[in-house]
Scaffold this motif. Structure first.
Motif, short mmCIF file in Angstrom:
data_model
loop_
_atom_site.label_atom_id
_atom_site.label_comp_id
_atom_site.label_asym_id
_atom_site.label_seq_id
_atom_site.Cartn_x
_atom_site.Cartn_y
_atom_site.Cartn_z
N CYS A 114 0.81 -1.21 0.00
CA CYS A 114 0.00 0.00 0.00
C CYS A 114 0.84 1.27 0.00
O CYS A 114 0.30 2.37 -0.04
CB CYS A 114 -0.95 0.01 1.21
N ALA A 115 2.16 1.15 0.08
CA ALA A 115 3.02 2.33 0.08
C ALA A 115 3.03 2.97 -1.30
O ALA A 115 2.98 2.29 -2.32
CB ALA A 115 4.44 1.93 0.48
N PRO A 116 3.10 4.31 -1.38
CA PRO A 116 3.15 5.01 -2.68
C PRO A 116 4.40 4.62 -3.47
O PRO A 116 5.44 4.31 -2.89
CB PRO A 116 3.18 6.49 -2.29
N GLU A 117 4.28 4.67 -4.76
CA GLU A 117 5.41 4.34 -5.62
C GLU A 117 6.51 5.39 -5.47
O GLU A 117 6.25 6.58 -5.35
CB GLU A 117 4.95 4.29 -7.08
N SER A 166 10.94 16.98 -8.04
CA SER A 166 9.84 17.51 -8.83
C SER A 166 9.39 16.55 -9.93
O SER A 166 8.22 16.51 -10.29
CB SER A 166 10.23 18.87 -9.45
N GLN A 167 10.34 15.74 -10.45
CA GLN A 167 9.98 14.80 -11.51
C GLN A 167 9.10 13.67 -10.99
O GLN A 167 8.45 12.96 -11.78
CB GLN A 167 11.23 14.22 -12.17
N LEU A 168 9.06 13.50 -9.68
CA LEU A 168 8.23 12.45 -9.07
C LEU A 168 6.99 13.02 -8.41
O LEU A 168 6.20 12.27 -7.83
CB LEU A 168 9.05 11.68 -8.03
N TRP A 209 8.29 6.22 -3.01
CA TRP A 209 8.30 7.03 -1.79
C TRP A 209 9.69 7.09 -1.16
O TRP A 209 10.10 8.13 -0.64
CB TRP A 209 7.27 6.52 -0.80
N GLU A 210 10.44 6.00 -1.22
CA GLU A 210 11.78 5.99 -0.62
C GLU A 210 12.71 6.93 -1.39
O GLU A 210 13.53 7.63 -0.78
CB GLU A 210 12.33 4.57 -0.61
N GLN A 211 12.58 6.96 -2.70
CA GLN A 211 13.40 7.86 -3.51
C GLN A 211 13.05 9.31 -3.21
O GLN A 211 13.94 10.18 -3.17
CB GLN A 211 13.17 7.55 -4.99
N ILE A 212 11.77 9.59 -2.97
CA ILE A 212 11.34 10.95 -2.64
C ILE A 212 11.89 11.39 -1.30
O ILE A 212 12.44 12.50 -1.15
CB ILE A 212 9.80 11.03 -2.65
N VAL A 213 11.80 10.51 -0.30
CA VAL A 213 12.32 10.85 1.03
C VAL A 213 13.82 11.09 0.97
O VAL A 213 14.35 12.04 1.59
CB VAL A 213 11.99 9.74 2.05
N GLN A 214 14.52 10.26 0.21
CA GLN A 214 15.97 10.43 0.09
C GLN A 214 16.31 11.75 -0.61
O GLN A 214 17.26 12.44 -0.23
CB GLN A 214 16.58 9.26 -0.69
N GLY A 215 15.52 12.10 -1.62
CA GLY A 215 15.74 13.37 -2.31
C GLY A 215 15.52 14.56 -1.40
O GLY A 215 16.28 15.54 -1.42
#
Length: 337
Positions: free
Chosen positions: A97-100, A318-320, A102-108
């Motif tokens: 159920c986690a957003p696609e 922003s690309q995500l 999301w880990e890359q976004i948090v790291q960014g």
């Protein structure tokens, strides 16, 4: 055995007497080792020494062993096994159920917050207590800072805390609860904090409640007890648990910045309340990341993902982000002719 920790202990069956003369049989033996550490008195959060509660750990180890005589059965608790299976299923459900991305976004976002120069970094609750005061006073000051920070800019909260700490008698439970400190005087010190008159009443009432039994001057370290205090809601209580007691895994802290960022990312509906945002994030985000993510997103919302004219052009995620470059520009006010 130390006062602040349980020793590790093991459960296993005793070896059979050597005098037994029975057929040797190979059986499955299970060793259970339970390790529980209740508190770590040496832990710190920021600059504040604190007591950190750790989680119990249960280790189950299977091995084949040849023994003679009657077969000795060592069975693990069915409840422990079921709990492990339940956690495994929950982890799988969480991943689903986690957003696609999301880990890359948090790291960014983490990479954009490396400078730690946002208002929350400079004037957040974790920066506003007296580092030379005793632990109980520090915890009370953290509670006051968290309470008055609601709907108030961090810089304004920081200035108000400096004035409160400079009062003759200091910012501590006994002094604020005493007859020497009037609500009107507290209100004048708090001004221009948002809703400063109401917060002055809350501060006085909180101090009086803490000064009396069963607290006897101590700030409670449970979410339930903190929320019984006047003016303390879920966000304030969770912030106090994190800053004052190092209990960052009790719940994810959501303010207007966190709610706005998560809404723009599409993680929660646009009209989601802070409480709905918190529950949604907690349903799929690992507990160990709650405190860190809250802190990251607050500063990110203050510096980059602003309410008006967010800086999408300089945002590394922003690309995500489905809302990137779609926010209305800040309205231009007409100059009088």
């Amino acid at each position: 055995m130390e006062d602040n920790a349980f020793a590790a202990f093991s459960f296993s069956a005793p070896a059979p007497p050597t005098s037994w003369n029975r057929t040797e049989k190979t059986v499955k033996r299970r060793k259970l080792t339970a390790k529980v550490e209740r508190f770590d008195a040496a832990a710190t959060v920021g600059r504040l020494p604190c007591l950190v509660k750790t989680e119990p750990k249960l280790e189950i180890e299977d091995s084949d062993q040849a023994i003679s005589g009657n077969i000795v059965k060592v069975e693990s608790s069915s409840k422990a096994v079921k709990a492990r299976q339940s956690r495994s299923k929950a982890d799988n459900s969480t991943k689903e159920c986690a957003p696609e991305n999301w880990e890359q976004i948090v790291q960014g976002i983490r990479s954009m917050r490396m400078g730690k120069d946002a208002p929350v970094d400079l004037f957040g609750t974790h920066q506003l207590f007296d580092i030379e005061a005793d632990k109980g006073t520090q915890q009370f000051q953290a509670l006051v800072a968290a309470m008055i920070s609601s709907q108030t800019r961090d810089a304004v909260t920081g200035a108000a805390m400096q004035r409160l700490r400079a009062m003759p008698g200091g910012l501590n439970v006994a002094h604020i609860a005493s007859d020497d400190v009037e609500i009107d005087a507290l209100a004048e010190i708090l001004k221009p904090v948002g809703f400063y008159r109401q917060k002055a009443k809350f501060m006085k009432s909180i101090a009086q409640s803490l000064a009396a039994p069963p607290h006897n001057g101590a700030v409670p370290n449970s979410l339930e007890e903190l929320m019984k205090l006047p003016g303390v809601g879920p966000k304030v209580a969770l912030l106090v648990l994190w800053v004052a007691f190092g209990m960052g895994e009790e719940g994810l802290i959501v303010d207007t910045n966190v709610r706005r960022v998560c809404s723009r990312l599409g993680w929660v509906p646009a009209d989601a309340t802070p409480e709905l945002t918190r529950r949604t994030l907690e349903s799929w985000m690992p507990r160990s990341m709650w405190a860190d993510t809250s802190f990251l997103f607050v500063g990110f919302g203050q510096q980059v993902c602003k309410p008006l004219a967010p800086k999408c052009e300089g945002c590394k995620v922003s690309q995500l982000c489905p809302s990137a470059f779609k926010q209305s520009p800040k309205r231009q006010t007409r100059k009088p002719k």
